[in-house]
Design a protein around this motif. Structure first.
Motif, mmCIF file in Angstrom:
data_model
loop_
_atom_site.group_PDB
_atom_site.id
_atom_site.type_symbol
_atom_site.label_atom_id
_atom_site.label_comp_id
_atom_site.label_asym_id
_atom_site.label_seq_id
_atom_site.Cartn_x
_atom_site.Cartn_y
_atom_site.Cartn_z
ATOM 1 N N VAL A 232 3.270 14.698 -0.319
ATOM 2 C CA VAL A 232 3.442 13.775 0.797
ATOM 3 C C VAL A 232 3.442 12.359 0.250
ATOM 4 O O VAL A 232 2.582 11.998 -0.571
ATOM 5 C CB VAL A 232 2.320 13.931 1.849
ATOM 6 N N PHE A 233 4.407 11.565 0.700
ATOM 7 C CA PHE A 233 4.512 10.179 0.251
ATOM 8 C C PHE A 233 4.543 9.253 1.464
ATOM 9 O O PHE A 233 5.184 9.558 2.469
ATOM 10 C CB PHE A 233 5.810 9.959 -0.540
ATOM 11 N N MET A 234 3.847 8.116 1.360
ATOM 12 C CA MET A 234 3.907 7.105 2.411
ATOM 13 C C MET A 234 3.781 5.726 1.780
ATOM 14 O O MET A 234 3.011 5.527 0.831
ATOM 15 C CB MET A 234 2.810 7.311 3.456
ATOM 16 N N LEU B 97 2.804 15.117 -9.924
ATOM 17 C CA LEU B 97 2.616 13.765 -9.395
ATOM 18 C C LEU B 97 1.974 12.903 -10.466
ATOM 19 O O LEU B 97 0.965 13.299 -11.062
ATOM 20 C CB LEU B 97 1.733 13.820 -8.142
ATOM 21 N N PHE B 98 2.547 11.702 -10.711
ATOM 22 C CA PHE B 98 2.087 10.831 -11.780
ATOM 23 C C PHE B 98 1.858 9.408 -11.273
ATOM 24 O O PHE B 98 2.562 8.934 -10.376
ATOM 25 C CB PHE B 98 3.111 10.766 -12.918
ATOM 26 N N PRO C 139 -6.333 14.428 -6.681
ATOM 27 C CA PRO C 139 -5.151 15.028 -6.062
ATOM 28 C C PRO C 139 -4.213 14.030 -5.393
ATOM 29 O O PRO C 139 -3.173 14.429 -4.862
ATOM 30 C CB PRO C 139 -5.753 15.976 -5.027
ATOM 31 N N TYR C 140 -4.552 12.773 -5.368
ATOM 32 C CA TYR C 140 -3.676 11.765 -4.767
ATOM 33 C C TYR C 140 -3.827 10.451 -5.521
ATOM 34 O O TYR C 140 -4.838 10.184 -6.168
ATOM 35 C CB TYR C 140 -3.996 11.554 -3.277
ATOM 36 N N PHE C 141 -2.788 9.620 -5.435
ATOM 37 C CA PHE C 141 -2.794 8.304 -6.061
ATOM 38 C C PHE C 141 -2.491 7.246 -5.014
ATOM 39 O O PHE C 141 -1.689 7.463 -4.097
ATOM 40 C CB PHE C 141 -1.746 8.215 -7.172
ATOM 41 N N GLN C 142 -3.134 6.091 -5.167
ATOM 42 C CA GLN C 142 -2.875 4.926 -4.328
ATOM 43 C C GLN C 142 -2.477 3.773 -5.242
ATOM 44 O O GLN C 142 -3.028 3.626 -6.337
ATOM 45 C CB GLN C 142 -4.118 4.513 -3.554
ATOM 46 N N ILE C 143 -1.563 2.942 -4.782
ATOM 47 C CA ILE C 143 -1.219 1.726 -5.508
ATOM 48 C C ILE C 143 -1.143 0.571 -4.514
ATOM 49 O O ILE C 143 -0.892 0.764 -3.332
ATOM 50 C CB ILE C 143 0.106 1.854 -6.291
ATOM 51 N N TYR D 266 0.861 -1.178 0.000
ATOM 52 C CA TYR D 266 0.000 0.000 0.000
ATOM 53 C C TYR D 266 0.896 1.226 0.000
ATOM 54 O O TYR D 266 1.739 1.397 0.894
ATOM 55 C CB TYR D 266 -0.926 0.007 1.210
ATOM 56 N N CYS D 267 0.750 2.058 -1.019
ATOM 57 C CA CYS D 267 1.512 3.296 -1.145
ATOM 58 C C CYS D 267 0.573 4.425 -1.541
ATOM 59 O O CYS D 267 -0.374 4.207 -2.300
ATOM 60 C CB CYS D 267 2.605 3.186 -2.212
ATOM 61 N N VAL D 268 0.864 5.620 -1.053
ATOM 62 C CA VAL D 268 0.066 6.798 -1.393
ATOM 63 C C VAL D 268 1.002 7.970 -1.697
ATOM 64 O O VAL D 268 1.959 8.223 -0.956
ATOM 65 C CB VAL D 268 -0.882 7.205 -0.247
ATOM 66 N N GLY D 269 0.712 8.664 -2.788
ATOM 67 C CA GLY D 269 1.347 9.936 -3.092
ATOM 68 C C GLY D 269 0.260 10.996 -3.123
ATOM 69 O O GLY D 269 -0.761 10.826 -3.793
ATOM 70 N N MET D 270 0.447 12.082 -2.391
ATOM 71 C CA MET D 270 -0.609 13.093 -2.215
ATOM 72 C C MET D 270 -0.091 14.480 -2.571
ATOM 73 O O MET D 270 1.007 14.873 -2.170
ATOM 74 C CB MET D 270 -1.097 13.070 -0.762
ATOM 75 N N ARG D 271 -0.899 15.213 -3.333
ATOM 76 C CA ARG D 271 -0.554 16.584 -3.712
ATOM 77 C C ARG D 271 -1.311 17.561 -2.837
ATOM 78 O O ARG D 271 -2.536 17.492 -2.733
ATOM 79 C CB ARG D 271 -0.906 16.824 -5.182
ATOM 80 N N LEU D 272 -0.585 18.490 -2.209
ATOM 81 C CA LEU D 272 -1.169 19.541 -1.393
ATOM 82 C C LEU D 272 -0.753 20.894 -1.951
ATOM 83 O O LEU D 272 0.189 20.990 -2.744
ATOM 84 C CB LEU D 272 -0.690 19.435 0.065
#
Length: 243
Positions: free
Chosen positions: A14-16, A129-130, A146-150, A3-9
């Motif tokens: 923010v990446f986790m 963010l892509f 505004p955010y992506f999950q994989i 589980y990964c998330v990249g978020m645009r603010l």
């Protein structure tokens, strides 16, 4: 699973990511899934990986080799003039690795599939963010997405959908992501701690706070227990059905 998330603010990115990989309940390992390429003051690029571990490690290794001494003279993501071109290079590399390791046929291709999140900033242009698919094509985060999950996305997504705000602080974003990850970890054993966190401040062209969150982290424990208590309290406050 992953589980990964990249978020645009408005403030930056923010990446986790989690670190668990498994090939069965008795074969669980820890591998980093967050990688950063940085030339302070000029560019900072972060990649999150999900999917076949051999594929993702090969992609990262190739990208790293090309930043040092690219014998094949293929371009490096540290030389690309825009984040769009960075995403193109990463997508091409992913497609090449999958093609090189898979036999003909859709079934074989699927076994080597991987999905990546690429985000960062190159001086002179805004953060971008892509989300990169196994075929090498990609989409970009915007106001509507505004955010992506994989990886294992379904358990943590409702939290993000309900609480995300583009103007939220880094502190609020980290809290939101920890709730999302805690919900996923409790629902799926293939996602697990420790977690990797990285912040990127717009305009800095350098990585911000970067840390690993272990199971005994006091703040994570407070979020996990507090979220469970808050959910129970909210549930109890809802009206009962009339039977």
């Amino acid at each position: 699973m992953t589980y990964c998330v990249g978020m645009r603010l408005e403030r930056g990115l923010v990446f986790m990511s989690d670190t668990r990989t498994n090939a069965g309940v008795d074969n669980i390992s820890t591998f980093r899934k967050m990688f950063t390429f940085e030339n302070q003051g000029e560019r900072c690029i972060t990649i999150l990986t999900a999917g076949n571990l051999a594929t993702t490690q090969s992609v990262i290794s190739i990208l790293e080799e090309r930043t040092k001494a690219p014998a094949d003279r293929k371009p490096s993501i540290m030389e690309a003039p825009t984040m769009f071109q960075v995403a193109q290079l990463v997508g091409q590399t992913l497609r090449e690795v999958i093609a090189a390791n898979s036999e003909e046929g859709q079934r074989a291709d699927a076994a080597f599939n991987a999905t990546l999140i690429v985000g960062g900033q190159i001086a002179g242009s805004p953060p971008r963010l892509f989300l990169i698919y196994p075929e090498g094509n990609f989409i970009e985060a915007g106001e509507d997405t505004p955010y992506f999950q994989i990886g294992e996305t379904k358990y943590g997504r409702p939290i993000l959908v309900r609480a995300y705000e583009p103007d939220m602080s880094f502190e609020a974003a980290v809290k939101l992501l920890l709730v999302s990850f805690d919900s996923t970890i409790k629902a799926n054993l293939s996602v697990g701690l420790p977690l990797d966190l990285q912040l990127y401040e717009e305009g800095s062209c350098a990585r911000g706070l970067s840390r690993r969150i272990d199971a005994d982290d006091p703040y994570f424990q407070a979020i996990s227990s507090g979220w469970g208590t808050a959910l129970k309290s909210a549930f109890d406050s809802l009206p009962d059905v009339e039977l």
